[in-house]
Write an enzyme that holds these catalytic residues in place. Structure first.
Site, short mmCIF file in Angstrom:
data_model
loop_
_atom_site.label_atom_id
_atom_site.label_comp_id
_atom_site.label_asym_id
_atom_site.label_seq_id
_atom_site.Cartn_x
_atom_site.Cartn_y
_atom_site.Cartn_z
N ILE A 104 56.56 3.61 46.78
CA ILE A 104 55.73 4.06 47.91
C ILE A 104 55.11 2.87 48.66
CG2 ILE A 104 53.52 4.36 46.68
CD1 ILE A 104 53.28 7.10 48.15
N SER B 212 48.78 12.21 39.31
CA SER B 212 48.44 12.67 37.94
C SER B 212 49.62 12.80 36.99
CB SER B 212 47.67 14.02 37.96
OG SER B 212 46.31 13.81 38.27
N GLY C 24 50.09 1.64 37.03
CA GLY C 24 50.94 2.58 37.76
C GLY C 24 50.99 2.31 39.25
N VAL D 274 50.16 8.27 33.87
CA VAL D 274 49.15 8.06 32.82
C VAL D 274 48.30 9.31 32.60
CG1 VAL D 274 47.09 6.71 32.23
CG2 VAL D 274 49.02 5.60 33.32
N ASP E 108 48.74 2.82 41.43
CA ASP E 108 47.48 2.21 41.87
C ASP E 108 47.59 0.68 41.81
OD1 ASP E 108 44.81 2.00 42.60
OD2 ASP E 108 44.01 2.72 40.69
N1 AR6 Z 1 55.83 4.27 43.99
C1 AR6 Z 1 55.91 5.62 43.83
N2 AR6 Z 1 55.56 6.25 42.70
C2 AR6 Z 1 55.15 5.48 41.65
C3 AR6 Z 1 55.06 4.06 41.74
C4 AR6 Z 1 55.42 3.46 42.97
N3 AR6 Z 1 55.36 2.13 43.15
N4 AR6 Z 1 54.61 3.59 40.53
C5 AR6 Z 1 54.45 4.67 39.74
N5 AR6 Z 1 54.78 5.81 40.41
P1 AR6 Z 1 50.36 6.94 37.70
P2 AR6 Z 1 48.26 9.00 37.49
C6 AR6 Z 1 54.73 7.21 39.94
O1 AR6 Z 1 50.30 6.68 36.25
O2 AR6 Z 1 49.06 9.76 36.50
C7 AR6 Z 1 46.24 4.26 37.14
O3 AR6 Z 1 45.94 3.30 36.18
C8 AR6 Z 1 54.80 7.47 38.46
O4 AR6 Z 1 56.16 7.48 38.03
O5 AR6 Z 1 50.46 5.79 38.64
O6 AR6 Z 1 47.63 9.74 38.63
C9 AR6 Z 1 45.03 4.69 37.96
O7 AR6 Z 1 44.12 3.60 38.15
C10 AR6 Z 1 54.16 8.84 38.36
O8 AR6 Z 1 55.11 9.86 38.60
O9 AR6 Z 1 49.05 7.79 38.20
C11 AR6 Z 1 44.44 5.76 37.13
O10 AR6 Z 1 43.59 5.24 36.11
C12 AR6 Z 1 53.16 8.86 39.51
O11 AR6 Z 1 53.46 7.71 40.32
C13 AR6 Z 1 45.63 6.43 36.50
O12 AR6 Z 1 46.65 5.45 36.47
C14 AR6 Z 1 51.70 8.76 39.08
O13 AR6 Z 1 51.59 7.92 37.95
C15 AR6 Z 1 46.11 7.58 37.35
O14 AR6 Z 1 47.14 8.24 36.68
#
Ligand code: AR6
Length: 173
Positions: free
Chosen positions: A13, A119, A34, A122, A36
């Site tokens: 993204i 969500s 992730g 993680v 973020d």
């Molecule tokens: N582009 C698109 N999607 C992505 C990318 C990317 N570059 N990287 C990961 N995903 P997560 P959460 C997807 O864990 O569950 C953080 O530490 C990934 O495969 O990023 O909302 C925050 O600071 C998954 O499907 O977010 C919070 O503490 C989706 O993005 C916590 O994680 C969300 O995964 C939030 O957890």
């Protein structure tokens, strides 16, 4: 039809040249892992500086900042719920993230925004249920608002994107 303004894409993204990308943040809004972490790395230190001034954000809601070094002009930081089994209001909180992010996009007159699967990393929200909520909220919002004109649901893998495509297909009937 609102569904025609929603598109499922696969990829990183942070690379999307859209008006706004949505971040899956935590309540501190001060970065993490992730998506973020990826967004903060790509946006540069100016993003963290701007986020510090926001004073955090409650789960189920969202706040907007500039995109800094990203191709996107804005970042909408949405805080998803941590999955605790489903009886803790997780679905309504996740829906709230999508609604608030869409309201911010409308209020800033953004034409195209992209959501990650909030969500589902993680925070452990089941992916199929999360995709259903994402599509339902976007369809309901777009049906009554011209802005955003388009929504991209950006999945990080082809397998995850299937949940989005299936939810969109079911919504189209
Ligand atoms: N582009 C698109 N999607 C992505 C990318 C990317 N570059 N990287 C990961 N995903 P997560 P959460 C997807 O864990 O569950 C953080 O530490 C990934 O495969 O990023 O909302 C925050 O600071 C998954 O499907 O977010 C919070 O503490 C989706 O993005 C916590 O994680 C969300 O995964 C939030 O957890």
């Amino acid at each position: 039809m609102a569904e025609q303004r929603i598109k499922v894409v696969v990829g990183d993204i942070t690379t999307l040249a859209v008006d706004g990308i949505v971040n899956a943040a935590n309540e501190s809004l001060l970065g993490g892992g992730g998506v973020d972490g990826a967004i903060h790395r790509a946006a540069g230190p100016g993003l963290l500086e701007e986020c510090r001034a926001l004073g955090g954000c409650a789960a189920g809601s969202a706040k907007i900042t500039a995109g800094h070094d990203l191709a996107a002009r804005y970042v909408i930081h949405a805080v998803g719920p941590i999955w605790e089994g489903g009886d803790d209001g997780e679905a309504e909180l996740l829906a709230g993230c999508y609604r608030t992010a869409l309201e911010l996009a409308r209020d800033h007159d953004l034409e195209t925004i992209a959501f990650p699967a909030i969500s589902t990393g993680v925070y452990g929200f089941p992916k199929r249920a999360a995709a259903e909520i994402a599509v339902a909220q976007c369809v309901a919002f777009l049906a009554r608002s011209d802005r955003p004109a388009r929504v991209l649901l950006c999945f990080f893998s082809e397998a995850d994107a299937e949940f989005g495509r299936e939810a969109l297909a079911r919504s189209r009937g």
